[in-house]
Design a protein around this motif. Structure first.
Motif, PDB file in Angstrom:
ATOM      1  N   ALA A  73       0.657  -1.205  -0.005  1.00 25.87           N
ATOM      2  CA  ALA A  73       0.127   0.132  -0.015  1.00 25.87           C
ATOM      3  C   ALA A  73       1.087   1.398  -0.055  1.00 25.87           C
ATOM      4  O   ALA A  73       0.493   2.247  -0.702  1.00 25.87           O
ATOM      5  CB  ALA A  73      -0.924   0.052   1.175  1.00 25.87           C
TER       6      ALA A  73
ATOM      7  N   GLY B  29      -3.349  -5.185  -5.622  1.00 23.43           N
ATOM      8  CA  GLY B  29      -4.909  -5.488  -5.946  1.00 23.43           C
ATOM      9  C   GLY B  29      -4.801  -7.068  -6.150  1.00 23.43           C
ATOM     10  O   GLY B  29      -5.939  -7.409  -5.900  1.00 23.43           O
TER      11      GLY B  29
ATOM     12  N   GLU C 293      -8.466  -4.260   3.719  1.00 23.23           N
ATOM     13  CA  GLU C 293      -9.067  -3.229   2.865  1.00 23.23           C
ATOM     14  C   GLU C 293      -8.830  -1.864   3.485  1.00 23.23           C
ATOM     15  O   GLU C 293      -8.721  -0.662   3.078  1.00 23.23           O
ATOM     16  CB  GLU C 293     -10.738  -3.366   2.900  1.00 23.23           C
ATOM     17  CG  GLU C 293     -11.016  -4.818   2.189  1.00 23.23           C
ATOM     18  CD  GLU C 293     -11.239  -4.587   0.610  1.00 23.23           C
ATOM     19  OE1 GLU C 293     -11.066  -3.469   0.265  1.00 23.23           O
ATOM     20  OE2 GLU C 293     -11.189  -5.627  -0.125  1.00 23.23           O
TER      21      GLU C 293
ATOM     22  N   LEU D 132      -6.210   0.111   2.053  1.00 26.13           N
ATOM     23  CA  LEU D 132      -6.329   0.988   0.866  1.00 26.13           C
ATOM     24  C   LEU D 132      -6.600   2.388   0.936  1.00 26.13           C
ATOM     25  O   LEU D 132      -6.878   3.079  -0.157  1.00 26.13           O
ATOM     26  CB  LEU D 132      -7.321   0.053   0.082  1.00 26.13           C
ATOM     27  CG  LEU D 132      -7.292  -1.307  -0.156  1.00 26.13           C
ATOM     28  CD1 LEU D 132      -8.402  -1.944  -1.047  1.00 26.13           C
ATOM     29  CD2 LEU D 132      -5.936  -1.506  -0.782  1.00 26.13           C
TER      30      LEU D 132
ATOM     31  N   ASP E  78      -4.739   4.718  -4.665  1.00 26.14           N
ATOM     32  CA  ASP E  78      -5.704   4.954  -5.592  1.00 26.14           C
ATOM     33  C   ASP E  78      -6.367   3.666  -6.267  1.00 26.14           C
ATOM     34  O   ASP E  78      -5.827   3.066  -7.040  1.00 26.14           O
ATOM     35  CB  ASP E  78      -5.140   5.775  -6.957  1.00 26.14           C
ATOM     36  CG  ASP E  78      -5.943   6.185  -7.966  1.00 26.14           C
ATOM     37  OD1 ASP E  78      -7.130   6.104  -7.840  1.00 26.14           O
ATOM     38  OD2 ASP E  78      -5.544   6.861  -8.960  1.00 26.14           O
ATOM     39  N   THR E  79      -7.386   3.420  -5.750  1.00 25.02           N
ATOM     40  CA  THR E  79      -7.971   1.861  -6.194  1.00 25.02           C
ATOM     41  C   THR E  79      -8.665   2.090  -7.436  1.00 25.02           C
ATOM     42  O   THR E  79      -9.038   1.050  -8.020  1.00 25.02           O
ATOM     43  CB  THR E  79      -8.966   1.612  -5.055  1.00 25.02           C
ATOM     44  OG1 THR E  79      -9.998   2.540  -5.066  1.00 25.02           O
ATOM     45  CG2 THR E  79      -8.417   1.340  -3.957  1.00 25.02           C
ATOM     46  N   ARG E  80      -8.720   3.341  -8.038  1.00 23.73           N
ATOM     47  CA  ARG E  80      -9.352   3.627  -9.616  1.00 23.73           C
ATOM     48  C   ARG E  80      -7.992   3.164 -10.394  1.00 23.73           C
ATOM     49  O   ARG E  80      -8.187   3.481 -11.697  1.00 23.73           O
ATOM     50  CB  ARG E  80     -10.001   4.846  -9.533  1.00 23.73           C
ATOM     51  CG  ARG E  80     -11.130   4.849  -8.479  1.00 23.73           C
ATOM     52  CD  ARG E  80     -11.464   6.342  -8.935  1.00 23.73           C
ATOM     53  NE  ARG E  80     -10.509   7.045  -8.073  1.00 23.73           N
ATOM     54  CZ  ARG E  80     -10.583   8.238  -7.942  1.00 23.73           C
ATOM     55  NH1 ARG E  80     -11.469   9.104  -8.659  1.00 23.73           N
ATOM     56  NH2 ARG E  80      -9.524   8.973  -7.484  1.00 23.73           N
TER      57      ARG E  80
ATOM     58  N   PHE F 210      -4.128  -1.367 -10.128  1.00 24.53           N
ATOM     59  CA  PHE F 210      -4.842  -1.805  -8.990  1.00 24.53           C
ATOM     60  C   PHE F 210      -5.866  -2.621  -9.747  1.00 24.53           C
ATOM     61  O   PHE F 210      -6.132  -3.793  -9.180  1.00 24.53           O
ATOM     62  CB  PHE F 210      -5.007  -0.883  -7.982  1.00 24.53           C
ATOM     63  CG  PHE F 210      -5.989  -1.307  -6.795  1.00 24.53           C
ATOM     64  CD1 PHE F 210      -5.069  -1.921  -5.656  1.00 24.53           C
ATOM     65  CD2 PHE F 210      -7.405  -1.389  -6.581  1.00 24.53           C
ATOM     66  CE1 PHE F 210      -5.846  -2.286  -4.600  1.00 24.53           C
ATOM     67  CE2 PHE F 210      -7.854  -1.942  -5.562  1.00 24.53           C
ATOM     68  CZ  PHE F 210      -7.129  -2.509  -4.641  1.00 24.53           C
ATOM     69  N   ARG F 211      -6.589  -2.309 -10.276  1.00 24.75           N
ATOM     70  CA  ARG F 211      -8.002  -2.686 -10.776  1.00 24.75           C
ATOM     71  C   ARG F 211      -7.542  -4.019 -11.561  1.00 24.75           C
ATOM     72  O   ARG F 211      -8.321  -5.045 -11.346  1.00 24.75           O
ATOM     73  CB  ARG F 211      -8.721  -1.856 -11.812  1.00 24.75           C
ATOM     74  CG  ARG F 211      -9.415  -0.870 -10.751  1.00 24.75           C
ATOM     75  CD  ARG F 211     -10.261   0.072 -11.649  1.00 24.75           C
ATOM     76  NE  ARG F 211      -9.775   0.912 -12.429  1.00 24.75           N
ATOM     77  CZ  ARG F 211      -9.811   0.929 -13.774  1.00 24.75           C
ATOM     78  NH1 ARG F 211     -10.899   0.451 -14.332  1.00 24.75           N
ATOM     79  NH2 ARG F 211      -9.032   1.701 -14.769  1.00 24.75           N
TER      80      ARG F 211
ATOM     81  N   VAL G  84      -6.709  -6.643  -8.872  1.00 24.70           N
ATOM     82  CA  VAL G  84      -7.916  -7.125  -8.074  1.00 24.70           C
ATOM     83  C   VAL G  84      -8.690  -8.238  -9.100  1.00 24.70           C
ATOM     84  O   VAL G  84      -9.071  -9.208  -8.731  1.00 24.70           O
ATOM     85  CB  VAL G  84      -8.921  -6.040  -7.835  1.00 24.70           C
ATOM     86  CG1 VAL G  84     -10.291  -6.393  -7.364  1.00 24.70           C
ATOM     87  CG2 VAL G  84      -8.229  -5.069  -6.794  1.00 24.70           C
TER      88      VAL G  84
END
Length: 151
Positions: free
Chosen positions: A86, A102, A127, A130, A134-136, A140-141, A144
């Motif tokens: 992270a 992710g 979680e 996080l 920047d989980t967007r 990262f996406r 995931v």
């Protein structure tokens, strides 16, 4: 960083205190899952491709029927790795650390689908890491999605 490690240790102790979540299992947690944070880091190096520890998926390491001590080993390793990734992902949202984090998150989401107890608590705690990520971000996406599919 010392405060973060202290919080990590307290969280792991809290995981053990959850009543009814860790009864003895016939097989327990696979040995590959109890090799510590370095084994988790090494496995995640191949993310978003297939990630395993001696053939064991990350999601297979979390079974609420395993003993509390075994789950604590896994939890400490996963939380330590997640905290480090992270920090890396917050500095470089499109870097390898973001993809690896992710993937770990996706694998935990895969294992926690319908789960209760320790696995769900560990997922919740990871979680929280996080909040600085920047989980967007695309990296990262992508991680995931790969973790949910094959983690």
């Amino acid at each position: 960083m010392a405060a973060g490690r202290a919080q990590l240790i307290l969280c792991c102790l809290a995981l053990l205190a959850i009543p009814g979540c860790s009864r003895e299992a016939d097989e327990g947690v696979p040995a590959a899952c109890r090799q510590g944070d370095e084994a988790v880091r090494k496995a995640l190096e191949s993310a978003p491709r297939n990630v395993s520890m001696d053939g064991t998926l990350l999601s297979e390491c979390l079974d609420d029927t395993a003993s509390g001590g075994e789950l604590q080993e896994v939890g400490v390793a996963y939380l330590g790795v997640a905290a480090d990734l992270a920090a890396d992902a917050s500095r470089n949202p499109e870097g390898r650390g973001a993809t690896q984090l992710g993937f770990l998150v996706g694998a935990l989401r895969r294992s926690a689908a319908g789960a209760q107890g320790v696995g769900a608590e560990l997922q919740r705690r990871i979680e929280q890491e996080l909040s600085v990520v920047d989980t967007r971000s695309r990296a990262f996406r992508r991680g995931v999605a790969a973790g949910r599919r094959a983690g």
